[in-house]
Each structure stands twice: as C-alpha cells, then as structure tokens.
Design an enzyme around this catalytic site. Structure first.
Site, short mmCIF file in Angstrom:
data_model
loop_
_atom_site.label_atom_id
_atom_site.label_comp_id
_atom_site.label_asym_id
_atom_site.label_seq_id
_atom_site.Cartn_x
_atom_site.Cartn_y
_atom_site.Cartn_z
N ASP A 1 -1.66 3.22 2.16
CA ASP A 1 -1.76 3.46 3.61
C ASP A 1 -3.15 2.99 4.02
O ASP A 1 -4.14 3.65 3.72
CB ASP A 1 -1.57 4.94 3.93
CG ASP A 1 -1.61 5.23 5.41
OD1 ASP A 1 -1.17 4.37 6.21
OD2 ASP A 1 -2.08 6.31 5.79
N GLU B 1 1.54 -0.62 4.19
CA GLU B 1 2.06 -0.50 5.55
C GLU B 1 1.43 -1.56 6.45
O GLU B 1 0.23 -1.83 6.36
CB GLU B 1 1.78 0.89 6.11
CG GLU B 1 2.50 1.15 7.42
CD GLU B 1 2.41 2.60 7.84
OE1 GLU B 1 3.47 3.22 7.97
OE2 GLU B 1 1.29 3.10 8.03
N ASP C 1 -2.92 10.87 4.43
CA ASP C 1 -2.89 9.44 4.09
C ASP C 1 -2.25 9.21 2.72
O ASP C 1 -1.57 8.21 2.52
CB ASP C 1 -4.32 8.88 4.11
CG ASP C 1 -5.05 9.20 5.39
OD1 ASP C 1 -5.08 8.34 6.29
OD2 ASP C 1 -5.55 10.33 5.51
#
Length: 170
Positions: A7, A67, A140
């Site tokens: 992330d 991501e 996260d």
C-alpha cells in the site's frame, strides 16, 4: 505463491506477505515502512527504496501486488505519494520481481465481492479470509494484505489467460 502486497505512501508504506495456494491464503508477515515528517522528500524516498529492497530480500516474494493511486481532494499529498509509489515500482523492477497493479475498486471487488465496499468491510474480510484474530495495524498493513489477497484471487484468471494466449500462438 508468495505475494507481497504493498500500500504505497510517503509517511507510511504498508506491506503484507501471504502464501497462496489452491484458493487458500495464509498471512506470513505484515508491517510498515515509515519515514519522518520533517525529512526532505529526497531522504524519505531514499529510505522507502532502501527499506523496500531489504524487505524484498528478506521476504523473497514471487510477485509484488501494489495499489494504483487514488487521488482524493489533496493533490499535494497525491503527488508525494506518487513519488513514493515510483520508488516502490523501481525497487521491484531492480530486484527482478514481477509486479501487478490493482485499483482500489479491484481490491474491494476481490476481497469483499463489491467494488464500492467500505474500508471497514475490506478490513473485516481480510481478517476473516486470513483467519486472523484481529485486523492488522496499522491500517496501511491491513490494506497491503487486502492487495495481496486481491492478487491471489486474480492470479488464477491471469494464469488461465496467459495459458490461453500461449495455446493460441502455437
């Protein structure tokens, strides 16, 4: 298959390592790479890249799932995160690890079954799918595990597509 989910961020980069096999996934490790707010951007980016390369060497993932960027209202924060994401992409390439990118909607769809799911729903399903006693912290890291799960669930169809394309060229 060992999947390292990432992330991206500039202050906090979440990571989650899972082992996926035959539709089942097991959490191996998770955590965060952090940088201090007062450091110049160049030093923060160096820290992210250096720590990511060490993480890759330690975890030995088969693939990395990251991501794609989602811009909210704050474009300045988005640009800094984009710099950090660029360093993460560079680190994966430098280490020779195949990289797969997923949108937030793709992650939600793969983990919850609904592309517009709430963040809490994604975290709860991540906990359930990995049979964890609690949602991983920081958030996260939980997001990174969800990204890894997304790849685990998508990899089968990606492999099937690659096999079909290979058969068509023969």
């Amino acid at each position: 298959m060992r999947i390292l989910g990432v992330d991206p961020g500039i202050a906090i980069v979440g990571f989650g390592l899972i082992e996926a096999c035959a539709g089942q996934a097991q959490m191996l490790s998770y955590g965060a790479i952090t940088t201090e707010a007062g450091l110049p951007l160049s030093k923060r980016l160096w820290r992210i890249g250096n720590d990511m390369e060490e993480l890759i060497a330690r975890c030995k993932p088969d693939v990395i799932a990251i991501e794609e960027l989602f811009f909210n209202n704050n474009i300045t924060t988005g640009i800094a995160v984009a710099h950090g994401r660029g360093v993460l992409l560079y680190s994966a390439e430098k280490c020779g690890i195949p990289l797969f990118e997923y949108t937030p909607s793709q992650v939600k769809q793969a983990v919850v079954g609904y592309g517009k799911a709430e963040k809490r729903q994604v975290m709860d399903m991540t906990k359930r799918l990995l049979k964890l006693s609690a949602v991983p912290k920081p958030d996260d890291a939980a997001d990174a595990l969800a990204i890894a799960l997304c790849h685990a669930r998508s990899a089968t169809s990606l492999l099937q597509r690659a096999n079909l394309e290979a058969k068509q060229t023969i």
